[in-house]
Design an enzyme around this catalytic site. Structure first.
Site, short mmCIF file in Angstrom:
data_model
loop_
_atom_site.label_atom_id
_atom_site.label_comp_id
_atom_site.label_asym_id
_atom_site.label_seq_id
_atom_site.Cartn_x
_atom_site.Cartn_y
_atom_site.Cartn_z
N GLY A 29 0.82 -1.21 0.00
CA GLY A 29 0.00 0.00 0.00
C GLY A 29 0.85 1.26 0.00
O GLY A 29 0.31 2.36 0.07
N ASP A 30 2.16 1.11 -0.03
CA ASP A 30 3.03 2.29 -0.08
C ASP A 30 4.26 1.94 -0.93
O ASP A 30 4.24 0.94 -1.65
CB ASP A 30 3.37 2.76 1.34
CG ASP A 30 3.57 4.27 1.42
OD1 ASP A 30 4.22 4.82 0.52
OD2 ASP A 30 3.10 4.90 2.39
#
Ligand code: NAG
Ligand code: NAG
Ligand code: NAG
Ligand code: NAG
Ligand code: NAG
Ligand code: NAG
Ligand code: NAG
Ligand code: NAG
Ligand code: NAG
Length: 470
Positions: free
Chosen positions: A258-259
């Site tokens: 997610g990053d």
């Protein structure tokens, strides 16, 4: 007669195969019974002594806390550091635990059928002070929960397995983060501070509460054969973040997150400037990233100790927001320089190239507006990208342009619905060659093959030994 002879042959064949089956399962079983002595693995150093978590009261039922068992095991094995070192084997099972600390001349080996599960009970995660180069926690001004696996002031540490799993059970922390209920910063999966000679390899890391692998203020780090998985909407689940480190090698790994899949850092504004520890001499090769909202490799945004000499080669990005991204801001100071990337394949990208000079997060209002970062010597070559929305968005800083940018031999194919302005450039200077679509006017065409160093970094020449369990 002919029939019966044939059937005899078949019977003999069947019983031979059957016997072979028994034998081979016996071989596997018997080896297991003699403590799987055939498991071999590469490591910086082999250890003279071995122990199993169950020797120290570990219970692998997924329910019992093993924090005390890990602590007892490592406290015990730390006595052997000066006598050839020790390895702790995490055998098949589900081993629930809070944070625990490693020791020097030590190997943690996680068996392929073992899962180390992060406990969802905050009392099992000690608080640590904020990092000196950050001045505050990233999630909240207060302290930081110690990572699931933590080590500080160590020499010669190996965290490996034959694809064993660390499961951070991060959902508990993601929820608290999203609800703004955290007074301290979430734990990472693995953090190693003030250490040297570190290996992290052949593991699967899933659902970290926040960043996955965070070596900081450390040197001589080898990270290989990692699979790192987190939901693409989980907050700040960065893959691998070398931070104020020297000599780091990251290879043959795969991150879905997610990053940023990799984020190279070195501290935040006035705190990072004061600590003044760069990240330098990083090699990244054969690495694959999926991260629809973030970068394949980010440089920054915390880069206030400087980032220098990063060499990335044979990188694949799929359904990722950007390829290499430089993130910085006024107040960061320091530099990002001598960056070399070649051999990158990208598909379904929002941006191929992205540089941001206005990444506005600051630890507090005390940053120095005169601390301008120097971004120069950025070299990208031999890349293909398909299904791209924007080729490049390159925003330098007014009165502080990003310079010596070189991009050569890059072929970008656009989506069905691309942005009209493919190269949006402000406050940047450099050259390009054989790049399509045609770059912006501030990157004029020049007959050049962008450089990539011929020599190798010291960490590339470090050879691993072949070690075995028991
Ligand atoms: C821990 O180490 C000591 C030696 O210092 C040893 O005698 C003892 O058996 C070890 N404990 C366990 C549980 O293995
Ligand atoms: C690990 O070491 C740190 C720093 O020495 C300490 O603050 C922390 O309590 C230790 N964690 C555990 C689980 O013992
Ligand atoms: C660890 O190393 C750092 C940096 O050298 C030092 O400031 C700190 O006191 C050391 N901590 C311990 C527990 O030895
Ligand atoms: C580590 O992973 C690599 C790549 O998948 C594999 O070739 C190697 O056998 C693994 N090592 C162990 C000890 O499982
Ligand atoms: C390790 O396990 C993960 C998760 O099950 C899997 O995706 C990956 O392919 C495995 N790696 C190897 C080398 O077997
Ligand atoms: C966080 O801090 C606030 C204010 O100090 C306090 O009311 C709250 O209980 C704290 N929350 C946690 C989870 O510790
Ligand atoms: C990168 O890929 C090229 C082409 O397949 C290969 O020749 C080269 O050895 C690779 N480099 C690394 C560091 O894996
Ligand atoms: C191309 O990218 C778009 C998003 O811009 C995506 O929806 C689509 O599935 C991609 N197509 C292919 C063939 O990957
Ligand atoms: C180009 O970049 C500038 C500076 O970041 C931005 O303000 C502008 O909106 C961008 N233009 C387009 C058409 O995307």
């Amino acid at each position: 007669m002919g029939f019966s002879r044939k059937s005899n042959v078949i019977e003999t064949l069947i019983s031979a195969l059957f016997l072979l089956g028994i034998l081979s399962s016996c071989v596997a079983q018997c080896r297991d019974d003699r403590h799987a002595e055939t498991i071999q693995f590469p490591a910086l150093n082999c250890r003279k002594h071995s122990a199993v978590l169950t020797d120290f009261g570990g219970v692998g039922d997924g329910k019992t806390s093993n924090t005390a068992a890990f602590k007892a095991a490592i406290a015990n094995l730390s006595q052997l550091a000066k006598d050839g070192g020790a390895q702790l084997i995490v055998p098949p099972g589900k081993w629930l635990t809070g944070s625990f600390n490693l020791t020097s001349h030590f190997t943690l080996f996680v068996h392929k059928d073992a899962v180390i599960l992060g406990i969802q009970d905050e009392s099992e995660w000690p608080l640590l002070p904020v990092l000196p180069s950050y001045g505050r926690g990233r999630d909240a001004p207060g302290g930081r929960f110690s990572s699931l696996i933590f080590g500080t002031n160590l020499t010669d540490v190996v965290i490996t397995g034959n694809n064993g799993t660390l499961d951070g059970q991060g959902a508990y922390w993601w929820k608290k983060f999203k609800e703004e209920k955290l007074n301290e910063t979430r734990p990472y999966m693995i953090e190693i501070m003030y250490s040297k000679q570190i290996q992290i390899s052949n593991l699967t890391l899933v659902n970290s509460p926040s960043w996955n692998v965070h070596p900081i203020y450390s040197s001589d780090i080898i990270i290989q054969h990692l699979t790192i998985l987190a939901p693409i909407d989980s907050p700040n689940t960065d893959g691998i973040n070398p931070d104020s480190c020297t000599n780091t090698r990251i290879e043959d790994s795969f991150v879905v997150s997610g990053d940023d899949c990799i984020a190279i850092k070195s501290g935040w504004d006035q705190y990072g400037i004061r600590v003044n520890m760069p990240t330098k001499k990083v090699v990244i090769r054969r690495f694959t990233c999926i991260s629809p909202d973030s970068a394949t490799i980010a440089l920054g945004s915390e880069m206030s100790g400087g980032i220098q000499d990063v060499r990335a080669e044979n990188i694949t990005a799929i359904n990722t927001q950007s390829g290499i991204r430089i993130k910085t801001a006024v107040g960061r100071g320091a530099y990002v320089k001598d960056i070399y990337v070649r051999g990158m394949t990208m598909s379904t990208m929002k941006y191929v190239f992205w540089m941001t000079g206005s990444y506005s997060s600051h630890p507090d209002p005390g940053f120095d507006p005169k601390a301008l970062p120097v971004i120069k010597g950025i070299n990208y070559k031999d890349m293909v990208a398909t299904n791209v929305t924007y080729s490049a968005r390159l925003d330098g800083i007014k009165n502080d342009p990003f310079t010596d940018i070189c991009i050569s031999n890059v072929n970008i194919k656009l989506t069905e619905d691309p942005k009209e302005l493919q190269w949006n450039c402000t406050d940047i200077q450099g050259v390009t060659n054989r790049v399509t679509p045609t770059p912006c006017a501030s990157l004029p065409q020049k007959e050049i093959d962008c450089p990539f160093p011929e020599d190798s970094l010291p960490i590339e020449d470090v050879k691993l030994k072949t070690c075995s369990l028991y």
